[in-house]
Design a protein around this motif. Sequence first.
Motif, PDB file in Angstrom:
ATOM      1  N   TRP A 138      -9.044  -2.330   1.298  1.00  0.00           N
ATOM      2  CA  TRP A 138      -9.146  -1.362   2.407  1.00  0.00           C
ATOM      3  C   TRP A 138      -9.678  -0.015   1.969  1.00  0.00           C
ATOM      4  CZ3 TRP A 138      -6.132   3.176   3.313  1.00  0.00           C
ATOM      5  CH2 TRP A 138      -5.112   3.407   2.391  1.00  0.00           C
ATOM      6  N   TYR A 159     -12.122  -0.044  10.187  1.00  0.00           N
ATOM      7  CA  TYR A 159     -10.942   0.641  10.714  1.00  0.00           C
ATOM      8  C   TYR A 159     -11.208   1.064  12.157  1.00  0.00           C
ATOM      9  CZ  TYR A 159      -7.652   0.562   6.879  1.00  0.00           C
ATOM     10  OH  TYR A 159      -6.715   0.145   5.954  1.00  0.00           O
ATOM     11  N   ASP A 191       0.834  -1.214   0.000  1.00  0.00           N
ATOM     12  CA  ASP A 191       0.000   0.000   0.000  1.00  0.00           C
ATOM     13  C   ASP A 191       0.868   1.263   0.000  1.00  0.00           C
ATOM     14  OD1 ASP A 191       0.860  -0.697   2.620  1.00  0.00           O
ATOM     15  OD2 ASP A 191      -0.502   0.798   3.442  1.00  0.00           O
ATOM     16  N   GLU A 192       0.239   2.330  -0.419  1.00  0.00           N
ATOM     17  CA  GLU A 192       0.771   3.683  -0.251  1.00  0.00           C
ATOM     18  C   GLU A 192       2.256   3.784  -0.582  1.00  0.00           C
ATOM     19  OE1 GLU A 192      -2.208   5.416   3.135  1.00  0.00           O
ATOM     20  OE2 GLU A 192      -0.516   4.267   3.873  1.00  0.00           O
TER      21      GLU A 192
HETATM   22  C1  ACM Z   1      -3.706   1.102   4.890  1.00  0.00           C
HETATM   23  O1  ACM Z   1      -4.560   1.499   5.688  1.00  0.00           O
HETATM   24  N1  ACM Z   1      -2.755   1.924   4.485  1.00  0.00           N
HETATM   25  C2  ACM Z   1      -3.704  -0.246   4.378  1.00  0.00           C
END
Ligand code: ACM
Length: 560
Positions: A421, A446, A354-355
Amino acid sequence: MKTFFTLIAYPMKKVFTAIALLVCMFANAQEVSIIPQPTNLKVNEGSFSISAKTTLQIKSAGQQKAANFLNKYLQEFYGFQLKVTVGVGSKNAISLVNTNGNAPKGTYTLESTSNGVAIKGANEEGVFYGVQSLIQLLPIQKSSSLSIPAVSIQDQPRFVYRGMHLDEGRHFFGMDFVKKYIDFIAMYKLNTFHWHLTEDQGWRIEIKKYPKLTTVGGFRNANIIGRYPGKGSNNTRYGGFYTQAQIKEIVKYATDRFVTIIPEIEMPGHASAAIAAYPELSCFPNESTPAIPTMHSAATLEALKKPGTKIVQETWGVFDDVFVPSDNTFTFLQNVLDEVMALFPSTYIHIGGDECPKESWKRSEFCQKLIKEKGLKDEHGLQSYFIGRIEKYLNSKGRQIIGWDEILEGGLAPNATVMSWRGEKGGIEAAKEKHTVIMTPGGWMYFDHQQNKKEDSVTIGGYTTIQKVYSYEPLPKEMDPADHKYVLGAQANVWTEYMNNTAKAEYMVFPRMSALSEVLWTSKENKSWPSFEKKLLHEFKRYDNFKINYSKAYFNPENN
Ligand code: ACM
């Protein structure tokens, strides 16, 4: 964390529910409240009393783990244990039997009568979950003779993947809390602990071949104060890590509770701690981490005066300095993963994904050359190449990868499981491509989001009440029903930027984790918010008994 003022502000409906339930509990000490709600639960006439004279009978050695768990619980909360014998049949006994059936993992029956309790699992997981249900039948009050109601239960899980995540990169909680967390997971019949062990702000797992990952990458010079961008630096060094011996202890602890640990080793982004330890893993080893005078500690600003200094991040967010996709990096990651695989028996290894900002790769001559050489479309193609190469390595060792939904960009690795997500879109797309998926959409799953409209401590934001968690349906309406079979289950994520102590982590997790357990275990037909709400009041008493620090946001009328 709100107490008196929120309590006097109970909405009237909740006051009546609370009074009715309390009256009911006093009138009938045999109130049955099991979370997650079993498939079939019938309360019969009569009861059974468990005392030190009751025997705990196991059919074979396979049930020893479940027997040990029950005895440990009885000792801790009631001060006595049961004698364990092999062979079943006598009166005044709790019998644990594995019938070795074909039913899904975790399936069990529990029958309590005035003669005793019979728990039959279709497998050892089932026996263990039967014991977890039995524990929920026990009275909260301490006594040397524990009366439980006569019940008939048949039960099985809805989803095979029932997960909780914990980010220990941002904050490090240590052995005792991780064990407690695994106990919470097992208590709610969840079966997977996704352990996020590497981050920009800290590398938490000892890797013998690369000691600086923890001696350097395990510590940061400070944290920002308050909510990002913060009110400056606290100038206090922070960190910690798990030795391999400790990891082995945790893995055994989880295995004894039928919890699989999936370790996450982040790549190619969120890699600042590893890069601080080994700068050659960066596209630009000689470039210093950019100094941010309003956020960085005095120690970091001083260190950054020396050109080419990389730091373990002490602010939150996403950082441009990511792994360079060089042979040296792949050798490093494969060596790391070899040690990780030796510690964790899980088929799945989470590789993050991710990111990952693409700025460094865009600027890097090496990366641009690699893109051309490999015939990749762009930097997203390069990310896909990166993940694909790691997948190939892990598959060759008999393991499978899970990645966050960004691994879809540029093309999915052939056997990857996707964790959705950023909403449900990634999960829907991956399932369409016949990949297995795990749903963790931010809006519902979350647990770093606040639970109160106005929290009394800092959170990352968002607003996810227990009702909202409860309402989550892991099989999205927008997904073709033919693809539902690719959804393994769901997971709640606990990112810990704003959880710097274990009490806060518990506060964010509870009571939402109880709602998660019904999302994942209970059949759609049996799921009922009004019934759950009644059980919740009883559950809060159990939390008090366990000394769990839980949110009382449910009682705050603002949150309805
Ligand atoms: C994420 O919340 N960056 C997977």
